[in-house]
Scaffold this motif. Sequence first.
Motif, PDB file in Angstrom:
ATOM      1  N   LEU A 308       0.828  -1.208   0.000  1.00  0.00           N
ATOM      2  CA  LEU A 308       0.000   0.000   0.000  1.00  0.00           C
ATOM      3  C   LEU A 308       0.862   1.258   0.000  1.00  0.00           C
ATOM      4  N   ALA A 309       1.956   1.219   0.757  1.00  0.00           N
ATOM      5  CA  ALA A 309       2.828   2.394   0.832  1.00  0.00           C
ATOM      6  C   ALA A 309       3.468   2.707  -0.513  1.00  0.00           C
ATOM      7  N   ASN A 311       2.176   2.570  -3.336  1.00  0.00           N
ATOM      8  CA  ASN A 311       1.224   3.258  -4.201  1.00  0.00           C
ATOM      9  C   ASN A 311       1.049   4.728  -3.837  1.00  0.00           C
ATOM     10  N   VAL A 312       1.439   5.114  -2.641  1.00  0.00           N
ATOM     11  CA  VAL A 312       1.225   6.504  -2.208  1.00  0.00           C
ATOM     12  C   VAL A 312       2.002   7.493  -3.076  1.00  0.00           C
ATOM     13  N   PRO A 313       3.333   7.360  -3.244  1.00  0.00           N
ATOM     14  CA  PRO A 313       4.037   8.332  -4.093  1.00  0.00           C
ATOM     15  C   PRO A 313       3.625   8.248  -5.554  1.00  0.00           C
ATOM     16  N   VAL A 314       3.248   7.050  -6.025  1.00  0.00           N
ATOM     17  CA  VAL A 314       2.807   6.898  -7.411  1.00  0.00           C
ATOM     18  C   VAL A 314       1.553   7.720  -7.664  1.00  0.00           C
ATOM     19  N   LEU A 315       0.551   7.582  -6.781  1.00  0.00           N
ATOM     20  CA  LEU A 315      -0.696   8.306  -6.987  1.00  0.00           C
ATOM     21  C   LEU A 315      -0.540   9.799  -6.697  1.00  0.00           C
ATOM     22  N   ALA A 316       0.328  10.147  -5.764  1.00  0.00           N
ATOM     23  CA  ALA A 316       0.569  11.570  -5.492  1.00  0.00           C
ATOM     24  C   ALA A 316       1.175  12.247  -6.719  1.00  0.00           C
ATOM     25  N   ALA A 317       2.167  11.598  -7.334  1.00  0.00           N
ATOM     26  CA  ALA A 317       2.775  12.158  -8.545  1.00  0.00           C
ATOM     27  C   ALA A 317       1.762  12.220  -9.675  1.00  0.00           C
ATOM     28  N   GLY A 318       0.951  11.161  -9.807  1.00  0.00           N
ATOM     29  CA  GLY A 318      -0.045  11.145 -10.865  1.00  0.00           C
ATOM     30  C   GLY A 318      -1.102  12.229 -10.696  1.00  0.00           C
ATOM     31  N   LEU A 319      -1.545  12.438  -9.461  1.00  0.00           N
ATOM     32  CA  LEU A 319      -2.527  13.495  -9.201  1.00  0.00           C
ATOM     33  C   LEU A 319      -1.976  14.870  -9.565  1.00  0.00           C
ATOM     34  N   ALA A 320      -0.732  15.123  -9.210  1.00  0.00           N
ATOM     35  CA  ALA A 320      -0.121  16.415  -9.508  1.00  0.00           C
ATOM     36  C   ALA A 320      -0.004  16.625 -11.017  1.00  0.00           C
ATOM     37  N   MET A 321       0.438  15.592 -11.730  1.00  0.00           N
ATOM     38  CA  MET A 321       0.581  15.703 -13.178  1.00  0.00           C
ATOM     39  C   MET A 321      -0.775  15.858 -13.863  1.00  0.00           C
ATOM     40  N   ALA A 322      -1.761  15.093 -13.414  1.00  0.00           N
ATOM     41  CA  ALA A 322      -3.094  15.192 -14.023  1.00  0.00           C
ATOM     42  C   ALA A 322      -3.723  16.549 -13.743  1.00  0.00           C
ATOM     43  N   TRP A 323      -3.542  17.076 -12.526  1.00  0.00           N
ATOM     44  CA  TRP A 323      -4.076  18.389 -12.176  1.00  0.00           C
ATOM     45  C   TRP A 323      -3.455  19.480 -13.050  1.00  0.00           C
ATOM     46  N   ALA A 324      -2.184  19.279 -13.421  1.00  0.00           N
ATOM     47  CA  ALA A 324      -1.490  20.254 -14.275  1.00  0.00           C
ATOM     48  C   ALA A 324      -1.862  20.105 -15.744  1.00  0.00           C
ATOM     49  N   VAL A 401      -8.911   7.693  -3.939  1.00  0.00           N
ATOM     50  CA  VAL A 401      -9.965   7.399  -2.975  1.00  0.00           C
ATOM     51  C   VAL A 401      -9.963   5.913  -2.625  1.00  0.00           C
ATOM     52  N   CYS A 402      -9.833   5.066  -3.629  1.00  0.00           N
ATOM     53  CA  CYS A 402      -9.826   3.614  -3.384  1.00  0.00           C
ATOM     54  C   CYS A 402      -8.611   3.198  -2.556  1.00  0.00           C
ATOM     55  N   LEU A 403      -7.459   3.830  -2.818  1.00  0.00           N
ATOM     56  CA  LEU A 403      -6.275   3.491  -2.026  1.00  0.00           C
ATOM     57  C   LEU A 403      -6.472   3.895  -0.566  1.00  0.00           C
ATOM     58  N   CYS A 404      -7.041   5.064  -0.329  1.00  0.00           N
ATOM     59  CA  CYS A 404      -7.313   5.485   1.054  1.00  0.00           C
ATOM     60  C   CYS A 404      -8.258   4.506   1.747  1.00  0.00           C
ATOM     61  N   LEU A 405      -9.289   4.058   1.038  1.00  0.00           N
ATOM     62  CA  LEU A 405     -10.220   3.096   1.617  1.00  0.00           C
ATOM     63  C   LEU A 405      -9.554   1.756   1.861  1.00  0.00           C
ATOM     64  N   SER A 406      -8.594   1.389   1.027  1.00  0.00           N
ATOM     65  CA  SER A 406      -7.853   0.150   1.263  1.00  0.00           C
ATOM     66  C   SER A 406      -7.015   0.249   2.531  1.00  0.00           C
ATOM     67  N   TRP A 407      -6.375   1.420   2.733  1.00  0.00           N
ATOM     68  CA  TRP A 407      -5.619   1.657   3.963  1.00  0.00           C
ATOM     69  C   TRP A 407      -6.536   1.569   5.186  1.00  0.00           C
ATOM     70  N   LEU A 408      -7.688   2.213   5.119  1.00  0.00           N
ATOM     71  CA  LEU A 408      -8.628   2.201   6.245  1.00  0.00           C
ATOM     72  C   LEU A 408      -9.111   0.783   6.539  1.00  0.00           C
ATOM     73  N   SER A 409      -9.351   0.014   5.485  1.00  0.00           N
ATOM     74  CA  SER A 409      -9.798  -1.370   5.673  1.00  0.00           C
ATOM     75  C   SER A 409      -8.715  -2.211   6.331  1.00  0.00           C
TER      76      SER A 409
END
Length: 420
Positions: A308-309, A311-324, A401-409
């Motif tokens: 799970l860990a 995936n955190v930097p992968v999705l963080a980088a992807g979110l930043a690039m997609a937002w840009a 969102v799904c990754l956060c829910l996976s962490w919570l689960s």
Amino acid sequence: MSSAVHQSAIPPKSTPTASPLSGMLFATLIAITTTGPLTMQMYAPLVPTLRETFGTSLAAAQLGLSLAYAMFSLATLLYGPFSDRFGRRPVLLLGTAIFCVGGALCTLAPGIEWLIAGRVAQAVGAGSGMVLARAIVRDLCDRDQSAAMIAYITMGMVLAPMFAPMVGGVLSDLFTWRGMFAFTLIYGLAVLALVALLIPETAPGPTGRQTREPARPQITFHSWRQEAMELVSLQRFWGYVLQVAFLMAVFFTIVASAPYLMIDHLGYTATEFGIWFMLMGGLYIVGNYMAARLTPKVGGDQMIRLGLALNVPVLAAGLAMAWAGFMGPVLIMILPALGSIGHGLAMPNGQAGAIDVNPRLAGTAAGLATAIPMMLAAGIMQLMSYLQDGTALPMYVLMSVCLCLSWLSFGLANGFLRAK
């Protein structure tokens, strides 16, 4: 013969470094597990041909795929409890035989209705291998050993759908669509022979290995419901199942988005997309292999945290690039492929954790732990189809969102979120 295989395959569970499964037995478990993914995906390239051959609509031809997936998911719920009561071996033999009957119906189908009926039978039969291979592994192995074995089995589950559309297309071109279904029939008969010759009875209790556990009562819908309720009332079971489900949903989000973005918006061909997609499958297998090697040493929960860990930097980088506003294969395919290494680490250990919650109900747990993630992930994929806007941002938002829910689960499974 099967008794000898059985005895040699089951070392004491106190020796986690010993190999719990013989080579041929393990190869057979991989074969029965890949039956479903292989035959499900081989159908996809045949849809246009079948529509033309039978003079039917595209929707009717596609029903052989969508209805098969639905029946496959539902069937996984039944095989577990039946195997807990009657034993793994007879239920697996029955399921594989149903798969073969379906293959024969498809091969000889005079019309689309018979073909769809054959596909449903194939899906119902294939569900037995998906569930019972994991239950058999859990019967023979302890928690960490079973996670390692499931990781290897999952490699086959990933490889099969990666190459199945290509194999189905080639067989159809060479031998017509009936030739492709004849191949699935031959494959099913070979698997049936392997099961009959090599799979021992592994279920605890009177139908299988001798244990101190009492005899299981005769199965009824009421008893199955009681067993299912016993499992779903456990926070730990739900925690592991949902951890797997939401992580699987991350992958299904990519499946729903990537073809649309790569082909329709970036102009790549379907073949080029298929090559990119193989990268994701390959790195998932790398994660599975690492899980198989490392889990017995560091433990299943630690591997879930690591997966799970990652995936955190992968999705963080992807979110930043997609937002840009960035678009390209790096964002749509390469970053998710890197994250799939973490999926390969975490998912087999989450599945093993769910099955290990109550070993007495390993079959029922395996069925629920297969069906629930598949149904939830399929729903997430359908949701993604409504969120498409021509950019990668909705994909990365939903994945995050799904990754956060996976962490919570996972926290729920380990008591971090347990109700006071």
